[in-house]
Design a protein around this motif. Structure first.
Motif, PDB file in Angstrom:
ATOM      1  N   VAL B  22       2.451  32.386 -53.511  1.00 49.10           N
ATOM      2  CA  VAL B  22       3.133  32.216 -54.794  1.00 49.10           C
ATOM      3  C   VAL B  22       2.533  31.109 -55.645  1.00 49.10           C
ATOM      4  O   VAL B  22       2.859  30.988 -56.817  1.00 49.10           O
ATOM      5  CB  VAL B  22       4.653  31.961 -54.635  1.00 49.10           C
ATOM      6  N   GLY B  23       1.643  30.305 -55.074  1.00 48.15           N
ATOM      7  CA  GLY B  23       1.062  29.253 -55.901  1.00 48.15           C
ATOM      8  C   GLY B  23       0.323  28.198 -55.114  1.00 48.15           C
ATOM      9  O   GLY B  23       0.026  28.385 -53.924  1.00 48.15           O
ATOM     10  N   THR B  24       0.045  27.099 -55.807  1.00 44.42           N
ATOM     11  CA  THR B  24      -0.779  26.027 -55.260  1.00 44.42           C
ATOM     12  C   THR B  24      -0.173  24.693 -55.664  1.00 44.42           C
ATOM     13  O   THR B  24       0.373  24.581 -56.753  1.00 44.42           O
ATOM     14  CB  THR B  24      -2.200  26.136 -55.864  1.00 44.42           C
ATOM     15  N   VAL B  25      -0.225  23.719 -54.767  1.00 43.43           N
ATOM     16  CA  VAL B  25       0.154  22.356 -55.162  1.00 43.43           C
ATOM     17  C   VAL B  25      -0.900  21.389 -54.656  1.00 43.43           C
ATOM     18  O   VAL B  25      -1.637  21.693 -53.723  1.00 43.43           O
ATOM     19  CB  VAL B  25       1.538  21.912 -54.605  1.00 43.43           C
ATOM     20  N   VAL B  26      -0.955  20.227 -55.300  1.00 44.45           N
ATOM     21  CA  VAL B  26      -1.861  19.178 -54.858  1.00 44.45           C
ATOM     22  C   VAL B  26      -1.010  17.981 -54.483  1.00 44.45           C
ATOM     23  O   VAL B  26      -0.111  17.599 -55.233  1.00 44.45           O
ATOM     24  CB  VAL B  26      -2.861  18.807 -55.981  1.00 44.45           C
ATOM     25  N   ALA B  27      -1.237  17.415 -53.308  1.00 43.25           N
ATOM     26  CA  ALA B  27      -0.396  16.317 -52.851  1.00 43.25           C
ATOM     27  C   ALA B  27      -1.180  15.431 -51.893  1.00 43.25           C
ATOM     28  O   ALA B  27      -2.167  15.868 -51.294  1.00 43.25           O
ATOM     29  CB  ALA B  27       0.846  16.875 -52.162  1.00 43.25           C
ATOM     30  N   PRO B  28      -0.732  14.189 -51.712  1.00 41.46           N
ATOM     31  CA  PRO B  28      -1.425  13.283 -50.788  1.00 41.46           C
ATOM     32  C   PRO B  28      -1.156  13.611 -49.314  1.00 41.46           C
ATOM     33  O   PRO B  28      -1.921  13.191 -48.455  1.00 41.46           O
ATOM     34  CB  PRO B  28      -0.896  11.893 -51.140  1.00 41.46           C
ATOM     35  N   ASN B  29      -0.073  14.343 -49.022  1.00 44.35           N
ATOM     36  CA  ASN B  29       0.156  14.759 -47.634  1.00 44.35           C
ATOM     37  C   ASN B  29       1.048  16.008 -47.589  1.00 44.35           C
ATOM     38  O   ASN B  29       1.575  16.452 -48.611  1.00 44.35           O
ATOM     39  CB  ASN B  29       0.776  13.617 -46.809  1.00 44.35           C
ATOM     40  N   TYR B  41       8.002  25.845 -57.382  1.00 44.63           N
ATOM     41  CA  TYR B  41       8.144  27.306 -57.240  1.00 44.63           C
ATOM     42  C   TYR B  41       9.581  27.668 -56.876  1.00 44.63           C
ATOM     43  O   TYR B  41       9.860  28.234 -55.829  1.00 44.63           O
ATOM     44  CB  TYR B  41       7.128  27.836 -56.219  1.00 44.63           C
ATOM     45  N   ASN B  42      10.499  27.306 -57.747  1.00 48.54           N
ATOM     46  CA  ASN B  42      11.923  27.545 -57.476  1.00 48.54           C
ATOM     47  C   ASN B  42      12.450  28.744 -58.244  1.00 48.54           C
ATOM     48  O   ASN B  42      13.630  28.831 -58.546  1.00 48.54           O
ATOM     49  CB  ASN B  42      12.735  26.291 -57.820  1.00 48.54           C
ATOM     50  N   GLU B  43      11.532  29.666 -58.609  1.00 50.41           N
ATOM     51  CA  GLU B  43      11.957  30.788 -59.447  1.00 50.41           C
ATOM     52  C   GLU B  43      12.810  31.815 -58.708  1.00 50.41           C
ATOM     53  O   GLU B  43      13.468  32.637 -59.323  1.00 50.41           O
ATOM     54  CB  GLU B  43      10.747  31.463 -60.103  1.00 50.41           C
ATOM     55  N   GLU B  44      12.778  31.797 -57.357  1.00 49.73           N
ATOM     56  CA  GLU B  44      13.586  32.750 -56.587  1.00 49.73           C
ATOM     57  C   GLU B  44      14.371  31.987 -55.523  1.00 49.73           C
ATOM     58  O   GLU B  44      14.033  30.860 -55.181  1.00 49.73           O
ATOM     59  CB  GLU B  44      12.683  33.772 -55.869  1.00 49.73           C
ATOM     60  N   ALA B  45      15.407  32.678 -54.970  1.00 46.41           N
ATOM     61  CA  ALA B  45      16.123  32.103 -53.833  1.00 46.41           C
ATOM     62  C   ALA B  45      15.398  32.536 -52.559  1.00 46.41           C
ATOM     63  O   ALA B  45      15.794  33.473 -51.884  1.00 46.41           O
ATOM     64  CB  ALA B  45      17.572  32.592 -53.827  1.00 46.41           C
ATOM     65  N   TRP B  46      14.309  31.867 -52.247  1.00 47.70           N
ATOM     66  CA  TRP B  46      13.469  32.265 -51.107  1.00 47.70           C
ATOM     67  C   TRP B  46      14.233  32.131 -49.789  1.00 47.70           C
ATOM     68  O   TRP B  46      15.065  31.243 -49.640  1.00 47.70           O
ATOM     69  CB  TRP B  46      12.226  31.368 -51.028  1.00 47.70           C
TER      70      TRP B  46
END
Ligand SMILES: [Fe+2]
Ligand SMILES: [Fe+2]
Lengths: 314, 68
Positions: B22-29, B41-46
């Motif tokens: 559903v997508g990509t994120v960039v984070a330090p950990n 990515y909170n567009e649905e109730a996963w």
């Protein structure tokens, strides 16, 4: 995978081939792709501070919550789109925090102050409609796979922004009196802003790299017509006057003023009796609107200090 | 030096569904990557969401032409 010539690439794309990696791109393709994504990313990002400015005058808890939800979505859209640019070899941190305000590529409309909650409502109805129109096209037509897929979430959320704007616009117009007058005042400067959003008409500029590489599928005028065919009936159904109408003979929407015209940002007023050339419009865009610096700085302000803190002060 | 890592985000809406990108994120950990993924990515109730560092992906088949 060997890199194709520009012509061979265009032929392949014409047959419906989706591009997935930079190795498959020609220089020309990549350049045009970066250009169109940068406009989208900057537009998503700069919609956030301008919507935030208006959201601060939200009249109730519920309206404030919806406004902040829209802002959260926009920041998410910006994040996704800058990530696409990073995957093309750009530096996301630099794009957001390193550039000067005038280097951002968002449309002139998001260089303007949104001063009231009513202006946010009309922005959601007019500007987010422009967003849906401009992004619905690549969602359907683009040859770049990662962009197409990213638009599933974005289109869904843009629809929510649009509904927020339309529902409140109708409700405020039904109330009549001052509420309707405020909507009309907002529409007076925001409608022509939306018309201009789609850029030069086709008879002045038709063939672009973006169309040849099928990054998008529709021309400026086609997109502008789609926008008008939604926004004019919406406004009319609310009893809001906008300077455009459907022309039966031409079977399309036409403007009731000579396009483009001059704009006075300090008064938020279009000078409908002062038609200008497109060179003059580009000049105005290049000079940027009154809130360009304020919005960009509000995004960039705390970045450097925070990064220094995170990295132990060095 | 890059202090940030790229993570791919996978989720599914129904138990009968497979996990989907559903997508990509960039984070330090990874913990922050999971937190960013949940809010962006909170567009649905996963019913499930997973993140995985992109650098850990091993291409079993490189991207190639369709139908070959
Ligand atoms: Fe957006
Ligand atoms: Fe939006």
């Amino acid at each position: 995978m060997a890199t194709l010539s520009d012509e061979a690439l265009k032929q392949k794309i014409e047959k419906g081939h989706l591009i997935e990696t930079t190795e498959e791109m020609t220089e020309g393709y990549k350049k045009a792709l970066i250009q169109i994504l940068l406009v989208q990313a900057d537009t998503e990002l700069m919609s956030a501070p301008s919507y935030y400015m208006a959201a601060r005058s939200a009249p109730s808890m519920n309206t404030r919550l919806s406004a902040y939800a829209v802002i959260q979505d926009e920041l998410g859209h910006a994040h996704i789109t800058y990530q696409l640019l990073e995957d093309l070899g750009m530096d996301k941190e630099y794009l957001i925090y390193g550039r000067k305000p005038h280097e951002f590529k968002n449309p002139y409309g998001f260089d303007q102050p949104l001063e009231t909650w009513v202006e946010l409502v009309v922005a959601n109805a007019y500007f987010d409609r422009a967003g849906i129109t401009l992004l619905g096209d690549p969602f359907e037509n683009t040859s770049y796979g990662p962009w197409k897929r990213s638009l599933v979430k974005i289109d869904k959320e843009e629809l929510f922004h649009l509904r927020h704007g339309e529902v409140w616009m109708k409700r405020l117009c039904e109330a009549g009196g001052q509420a309707k007058e405020e909507i009309q005042r907002a529409a007076d400067w925001m409608f022509p802003m939306g018309v201009e959003w789609f850029g030069m008409p086709d008879h002045l500029k038709r063939h672009t790299a973006q169309l040849e590489y099928k990054l998008k599928g529709k021309t400026n005028d086609e997109l502008r017509q789609i926008w008008l065919s939604a926004v004019v009936p919406l406004s009319e159904s609310c009893g809001i006057h906008v300077p455009a109408h459907f022309d039966e003979a031409q079977q399309e929407y036409v403007l009731d003023y000579e396009f483009p015209v001059d704009y006075d940002p300090s008064q938020k007023r279009w000078k409908f009796d002062s038609p200008v050339s497109w060179d003059q419009v580009f000049e105005r865009w290049k000079k940027r609107g009154p809130y360009n610096e304020i919005y960009v700085k509000s995004i960039q302000k705390h970045y450097k200090d925070f990064m220094a803190m995170l990295n132990g002060g060095n | 030096m890059k202090l940030q890592e790229t993570y791919e985000v996978f989720a599914r809406q129904w138990r009968k569904d497979p996990l989907q990108h559903v997508g990509t994120v960039v984070a330090p950990n990874g913990d922050l990557a999971a937190a960013f993924a949940r809010t962006i990515y909170n567009e649905e109730a996963w019913v499930e969401m997973q993140v995985a560092a992109r650098k850990n992906f091993i291409p079993a088949i490189e991207i190639r032409e369709e139908g070959k």
